[in-house]
Design a protein around this motif. Structure first.
Motif, mmCIF file in Angstrom:
data_model
loop_
_atom_site.group_PDB
_atom_site.id
_atom_site.type_symbol
_atom_site.label_atom_id
_atom_site.label_comp_id
_atom_site.label_asym_id
_atom_site.label_seq_id
_atom_site.Cartn_x
_atom_site.Cartn_y
_atom_site.Cartn_z
ATOM 1 N N ASP A 158 -34.040 -48.144 105.771
ATOM 2 C CA ASP A 158 -33.891 -46.809 105.179
ATOM 3 C C ASP A 158 -34.133 -46.849 103.674
ATOM 4 N N ASP A 159 -33.613 -47.872 103.017
ATOM 5 C CA ASP A 159 -33.841 -48.023 101.575
ATOM 6 C C ASP A 159 -35.334 -48.173 101.268
ATOM 7 N N ARG A 160 -35.990 -48.973 102.069
ATOM 8 C CA ARG A 160 -37.416 -49.208 101.839
ATOM 9 C C ARG A 160 -38.238 -47.951 102.111
ATOM 10 N N ARG A 174 -41.904 -41.333 99.669
ATOM 11 C CA ARG A 174 -41.736 -40.438 98.531
ATOM 12 C C ARG A 174 -42.946 -39.490 98.458
ATOM 13 N N HIS A 225 -37.326 -44.917 101.950
ATOM 14 C CA HIS A 225 -37.061 -43.879 100.946
ATOM 15 C C HIS A 225 -38.149 -43.892 99.876
ATOM 16 N N ASP A 226 -38.569 -45.093 99.493
ATOM 17 C CA ASP A 226 -39.631 -45.212 98.493
ATOM 18 C C ASP A 226 -41.016 -45.009 99.109
ATOM 19 N N ALA A 243 -29.902 -49.909 107.415
ATOM 20 C CA ALA A 243 -29.681 -49.703 105.980
ATOM 21 C C ALA A 243 -30.838 -50.265 105.161
ATOM 22 N N ASP A 244 -31.320 -51.454 105.526
ATOM 23 C CA ASP A 244 -32.405 -52.077 104.768
ATOM 24 C C ASP A 244 -33.703 -51.282 104.885
#
Length: 297
Positions: free
Chosen positions: A96-98, A104, A100-101, A93-94
């Motif tokens: 994946d969040d990172r 981009r 995502h940015d 989860a951690d």
């Protein structure tokens, strides 16, 4: 000797139980030698065999960064925390969040990372890394002797990789040269590699990912290895190939063998029936316990 599936499962169960009874590994919280590992519920005990045999025979402390693929149970995480004290554990989860940015604008990279589990290594490892180079070890690698060539290269800041017995690439090498202008190393294998972080050029990777998607090869098991080989070849022609005592598949395990990579070509079960068995008979467990059993980590 050929082993049936039932025997392999029995050997795997015994191997898992055995490694979980061994002392913790000597992990460094700060070290120029960084070892990122993508692991899962199925293979985390194999990873402990890999890392503990490496630490024992190499006699090096490394900074270990564990990337959870999202399947690790609470029990598995507790085992990893106990056996690799001081290792950094990054949840899916951690990261994946990172990512995502970070990704981009790189839609091809995102698709590749989401489609092929191992492809996460191409993006997550360099994003999280704090060292200029990282040592990549597949969890299905075992060490049997001191890896002198590896250690010399690490000390001199020289990249290296182990050999495959074939060109495990999604495109022929001639096509790669024509399409990307890269004279890719023949028979590169990702099982053992020491890689510069600067090689991970996301613009170049994006181009490759779009080409692979167009060819409907995004989920091919060699898609990740092809890209690793291309990236190292285009940025580091001085990378060294480890000698043939760093073995793979059904190549023999004998007194000359330094390491062995048990790959998914039908030889994976030999990790337990041959590799772990040989380590037991050679006294590895006794030696390891003698070195690390009373050490305060």
């Amino acid at each position: 000797r050929e082993w049936d599936a039932r025997s392999v499962r029995a050997h795997r169960t015994r191997s898992n139980e055995t490694i979980l009874r061994t002392p913790p590994a000597p992990i460094a919280t700060r070290s120029p030698l960084e070892l990122p590992e993508l692991t899962c519920e199925r293979d985390y005990a194999d990873l402990l065999w890999c890392l503990k045999t490496f630490f024992h025979y190499a006699d090096r402390r490394c900074r270990v960064v564990l990337h959870d693929d999202g399947s690790l149970s609470r029990v598995a995480l507790e085992h990893l925390e106990r056996h690799l004290p001081g290792a950094t554990i990054i949840t899916k989860a951690d990261i994946d969040d990172r990512m995502h940015d970070v990704l981009r604008g790189y839609e091809g990279c995102r698709s590749f990372r989401n489609r092929l589990p191992l492809a996460r290594r191409l993006f997550d490892f360099p994003t999280v890394a704090t060292s200029d180079r990282c040592l990549v070890l597949d969890s299905d690698v075992l060490f049997f002797r001191r890896p002198e060539q590896m250690l010399q290269c690490i000390d001199h800041g020289c990249s290296f990789f182990m050999s495959d017995y074939q060109d495990g690439y999604v495109f022929p090498r001639a096509d790669i040269a024509m399409r990307y202008g890269v004279d890719v190393f023949p028979a590169f294998n990702t099982g053992i590699a020491y890689l510069p972080r600067r090689m991970f050029d996301f613009d170049f990777i994006e181009r490759y990912c779009r080409d692979v998607a167009t060819a409907d090869l995004l989920g091919h098991p060699w898609a990740e290895q092809t890209l690793f080989a291309m990236l190292l070849s285009r940025c580091s022609h001085g990378a060294e190939r480890l000698p043939d005592v760093y073995r793979i598949s059904r190549q023999p395990i004998d007194s000359d063998t330094i390491s062995h990579h048990f790959v998914n070509d039908g030889s994976r079960g030999l990790f337990y029936t041959h590799g772990v068995r040989r380590l037991r008979r050679a006294g590895f467990l006794v030696e390891y316990d003698g070195r690390f059993g009373r050490r305060t980590i």
